[in-house]
Scaffold this motif. Sequence first.
Motif, mmCIF file in Angstrom:
data_model
loop_
_atom_site.group_PDB
_atom_site.id
_atom_site.type_symbol
_atom_site.label_atom_id
_atom_site.label_comp_id
_atom_site.label_asym_id
_atom_site.label_seq_id
_atom_site.Cartn_x
_atom_site.Cartn_y
_atom_site.Cartn_z
ATOM 1 N N VAL A 57 49.994 41.282 37.633
ATOM 2 C CA VAL A 57 49.263 39.808 38.338
ATOM 3 C C VAL A 57 48.303 40.194 39.197
ATOM 4 O O VAL A 57 47.357 39.176 39.511
ATOM 5 N N MET A 58 47.864 41.254 39.362
ATOM 6 C CA MET A 58 46.791 41.806 40.504
ATOM 7 C C MET A 58 45.596 42.401 39.709
ATOM 8 O O MET A 58 45.526 42.936 38.841
ATOM 9 N N ARG A 59 44.510 42.300 40.527
ATOM 10 C CA ARG A 59 43.292 42.678 40.294
ATOM 11 C C ARG A 59 43.168 44.199 40.702
ATOM 12 O O ARG A 59 42.451 44.812 40.018
ATOM 13 N N ARG A 60 43.791 44.479 41.445
ATOM 14 C CA ARG A 60 43.710 45.774 42.023
ATOM 15 C C ARG A 60 44.374 47.080 41.229
ATOM 16 O O ARG A 60 45.280 46.656 40.542
ATOM 17 N N PRO A 61 44.015 48.482 41.310
ATOM 18 C CA PRO A 61 44.752 49.239 40.414
ATOM 19 C C PRO A 61 46.374 49.292 40.929
ATOM 20 O O PRO A 61 46.636 49.242 41.849
ATOM 21 N N SER A 62 47.029 49.657 39.896
ATOM 22 C CA SER A 62 48.453 49.559 40.044
ATOM 23 C C SER A 62 48.832 50.754 41.055
ATOM 24 O O SER A 62 49.816 50.564 41.838
ATOM 25 N N ALA A 63 48.159 51.864 40.949
ATOM 26 C CA ALA A 63 48.379 53.054 41.647
ATOM 27 C C ALA A 63 48.108 52.712 43.110
ATOM 28 O O ALA A 63 48.945 53.100 43.843
ATOM 29 N N ASP A 64 47.027 52.005 43.362
ATOM 30 C CA ASP A 64 46.801 51.634 44.806
ATOM 31 C C ASP A 64 47.971 50.807 45.472
ATOM 32 O O ASP A 64 48.268 50.898 46.699
ATOM 33 N N LEU A 65 48.359 49.711 44.495
ATOM 34 C CA LEU A 65 49.442 48.751 45.088
ATOM 35 C C LEU A 65 50.467 49.919 45.420
ATOM 36 O O LEU A 65 51.277 49.406 46.263
ATOM 37 N N MET A 66 51.077 50.477 44.513
ATOM 38 C CA MET A 66 52.084 51.461 44.899
ATOM 39 C C MET A 66 52.020 52.156 46.317
ATOM 40 O O MET A 66 52.965 52.317 47.028
ATOM 41 N N ALA A 67 50.726 52.733 46.352
ATOM 42 C CA ALA A 67 50.681 53.881 47.369
ATOM 43 C C ALA A 67 50.747 52.816 48.701
ATOM 44 O O ALA A 67 51.028 53.377 49.682
#
Length: 279
Positions: free
Chosen positions: A227-237
């Motif tokens: 649902v986000m525009r940000r990269p998924s790896a950045d969200l997890m970090a």
Amino acid sequence: MRIVVTGGSGKAGRWVVRDLREQGHDVLNVDLTHDGSAHGLCVRTDLTDLGQCYDVLAGADAVVHLAAIPAPELRPAGETFRTNALSTYNVFAAATGRGIGRVVWASSETVLGLPFAPATPPAFAPIDESIVPRPESSYALAKLVGETMAEQFARRSGIPFVGLRISNIMEPEDYAAFPGYQADPSLRMWNLWGYVDVRDVAGAVRAALSADVAGAEVCIVAAADTVMRRPSADLMAEVFPDVPLHSDVTGRETLLSVERAGRLLGWQPEHSWLAETGR
């Protein structure tokens, strides 16, 4: 095929019924709420009554079981568990008793451990079907009980059962809310920012009805993105820095793996909120 869809008046059910009819199937909607369709296309049914389940499944080739109290906390916890577990048992028992050829049913992403939070993170990401189930509500517990029941009924009857661990279902108009998630990733961390378009749910049901499977199988059904525009790896970090990533995550790739659904059912999600809204 002659297909009975339970819960065909609900959010996902309406689209599933429509899709299967467009494919030329003879579809009966059974639900507590009538969908307003012509005579003979919908029957009001209490699935907690085993006899009514046997009645509505007479002559069916397959059943798609979607009916349930659709989320935690809508009703008292015990009522949610009793209604969902009992209705699922009754549908499975009537399907096998009638010798129906296939059962496709709605399990849930909640069995994966939702809601996630920094204090209760997932064991790894992207999550796939190898994760140990961790139901955190009576709703999720009933879905996990359904998966166990499916294993027993499939083993004893030889009828294939396909459980779809469906993510947070969105209709096209729901995407208007997605821009509001972008400033605060914690708003949607509870399911690793997952969702699925209701049209892809209908496609997954259609695929599960015809896939070459045996026994009882479960597959995660989610969109290919978050649902986000940000990269998924950045969200997890940022939100779950201690959760290991078991595979390379590129761009806005989903953190609820749909690889098994692709391999087992031949299904791929086709709809993305970002493509739909252009924002």
